[in-house]
Design a protein around this motif. Structure first.
Motif, mmCIF file in Angstrom:
data_model
loop_
_atom_site.group_PDB
_atom_site.id
_atom_site.type_symbol
_atom_site.label_atom_id
_atom_site.label_comp_id
_atom_site.label_asym_id
_atom_site.label_seq_id
_atom_site.Cartn_x
_atom_site.Cartn_y
_atom_site.Cartn_z
ATOM 1 N N HIS A 80 43.654 31.052 33.259
ATOM 2 C CA HIS A 80 43.417 32.324 33.940
ATOM 3 C C HIS A 80 42.525 32.166 35.166
ATOM 4 C CE1 HIS A 80 42.886 36.584 34.480
ATOM 5 N NE2 HIS A 80 41.571 36.433 34.413
ATOM 6 N N ALA A 81 41.436 31.433 35.058
ATOM 7 C CA ALA A 81 40.501 31.302 36.170
ATOM 8 C C ALA A 81 41.169 30.631 37.362
ATOM 9 C CB ALA A 81 39.266 30.516 35.742
ATOM 10 N N THR A 82 41.891 29.559 37.119
ATOM 11 C CA THR A 82 42.564 28.852 38.202
ATOM 12 C C THR A 82 43.628 29.735 38.843
ATOM 13 O OG1 THR A 82 42.207 26.802 36.999
ATOM 14 C CG2 THR A 82 43.781 26.726 38.798
ATOM 15 N N GLN A 83 44.398 30.423 38.012
ATOM 16 C CA GLN A 83 45.427 31.314 38.546
ATOM 17 C C GLN A 83 44.813 32.440 39.365
ATOM 18 O OE1 GLN A 83 47.446 32.484 34.977
ATOM 19 N NE2 GLN A 83 48.708 30.638 34.906
ATOM 20 N N GLN A 84 43.673 32.934 38.906
ATOM 21 C CA GLN A 84 42.986 34.011 39.607
ATOM 22 C C GLN A 84 42.479 33.519 40.976
ATOM 23 O OE1 GLN A 84 39.823 35.589 37.229
ATOM 24 N NE2 GLN A 84 39.784 37.535 38.293
ATOM 25 N N ALA A 87 45.553 33.113 43.234
ATOM 26 C CA ALA A 87 46.073 34.427 43.634
ATOM 27 C C ALA A 87 45.203 35.061 44.712
ATOM 28 C CB ALA A 87 46.167 35.346 42.419
ATOM 29 N N SER A 88 43.883 34.944 44.566
ATOM 30 C CA SER A 88 43.007 35.545 45.574
ATOM 31 C C SER A 88 43.104 34.806 46.901
ATOM 32 C CB SER A 88 41.562 35.596 45.088
ATOM 33 O OG SER A 88 41.044 34.297 44.937
ATOM 34 N N ASP A 95 40.357 38.690 48.301
ATOM 35 C CA ASP A 95 39.585 39.480 47.338
ATOM 36 C C ASP A 95 38.380 38.647 46.903
ATOM 37 O OD1 ASP A 95 38.538 41.010 45.310
ATOM 38 O OD2 ASP A 95 40.455 41.340 44.299
ATOM 39 N N GLN A 98 37.321 38.949 43.168
ATOM 40 C CA GLN A 98 38.219 38.246 42.251
ATOM 41 C C GLN A 98 37.968 36.745 42.305
ATOM 42 O OE1 GLN A 98 42.397 38.486 43.231
ATOM 43 N NE2 GLN A 98 43.036 37.868 41.181
ATOM 44 N N ALA A 102 36.476 34.387 39.268
ATOM 45 C CA ALA A 102 37.211 33.206 38.805
ATOM 46 C C ALA A 102 36.319 31.967 38.831
ATOM 47 C CB ALA A 102 38.446 32.993 39.668
ATOM 48 N N GLU A 105 33.952 32.157 35.892
ATOM 49 C CA GLU A 105 34.657 31.829 34.649
ATOM 50 C C GLU A 105 34.902 30.323 34.541
ATOM 51 O OE1 GLU A 105 38.941 32.700 32.476
ATOM 52 O OE2 GLU A 105 38.203 34.113 33.970
#
Length: 159
Positions: A80-84, A87-88, A95, A98, A102, A105
């Motif tokens: 999740h952290a890497t994907q976040q 994505a940002s 963002d 965000q 990340a 996290e």
């Protein structure tokens, strides 16, 4: 005369992945460099406190530190952290909140390891006799006085 085949070009998605990987690696190196610069060459206050312990305790702490690192890497991590972060970075509008969340996290495992070492140090000091604590305090005082502060290289004389 036939022209040689042009070299295959890297696909766009490959360039994006490579760029993101480079950005994340530079961010990680910057974080490590910042921690090292803030703490000085002799390490963090926790590291200094551990280095003031008797040698046998230092060995135990090193062993526990290796185990803590090993345990943290064996635990399944959420992507999740890497994907976040990705994505940002890929968003048209960055963002910052965000991306910051990340990073926090992603760094949580470092905080967990530090907390584990701190708890062990406090438990070890609590188990010391008053004389052992007095000796430890003297050793710690000496280590702190001998630590190189930030900017030590600016004041050293050239040989």
């Amino acid at each position: 005369m036939a022209q040689p085949d042009p070299k295959p070009r890297m696909p766009v998605w490959g360039k994006i992945v490579l760029t993101i990987s480079l950005i994340l690696n530079l961010a990680f190196i910057g974080l490590i460099g910042g921690v090292a610069a803030r703490a000085g060459l002799d390490g963090t206050p926790l590291r200094t406190a551990i280095s003031a312990l008797p040698f046998s305790d230092q060995r135990a702490f090193r062993r526990d530190s290796r185990n803590a690192w090993r345990d943290s890497h064996q635990q399944p991590r959420s992507p999740h952290a890497t994907q976040q972060m990705i994505a940002s970075l890929q968003a048209d509008e960055f963002d910052e909140a965000q991306f910051t969340a990340a990073l926090i996290e992603a760094q949580q495992h470092l905080i967990n390891i530090s907390n584990r070492m701190q708890s062990r140090l406090v438990a070890r000091v609590a188990a010391m006799t008053p004389q052992e604590r007095h000796d430890y305090a003297a050793q710690l005082q000496q280590r702190i006085e001998n630590r190189r502060g930030p900017g030590w290289w600016r004041s050293r004389q050239r040989e």
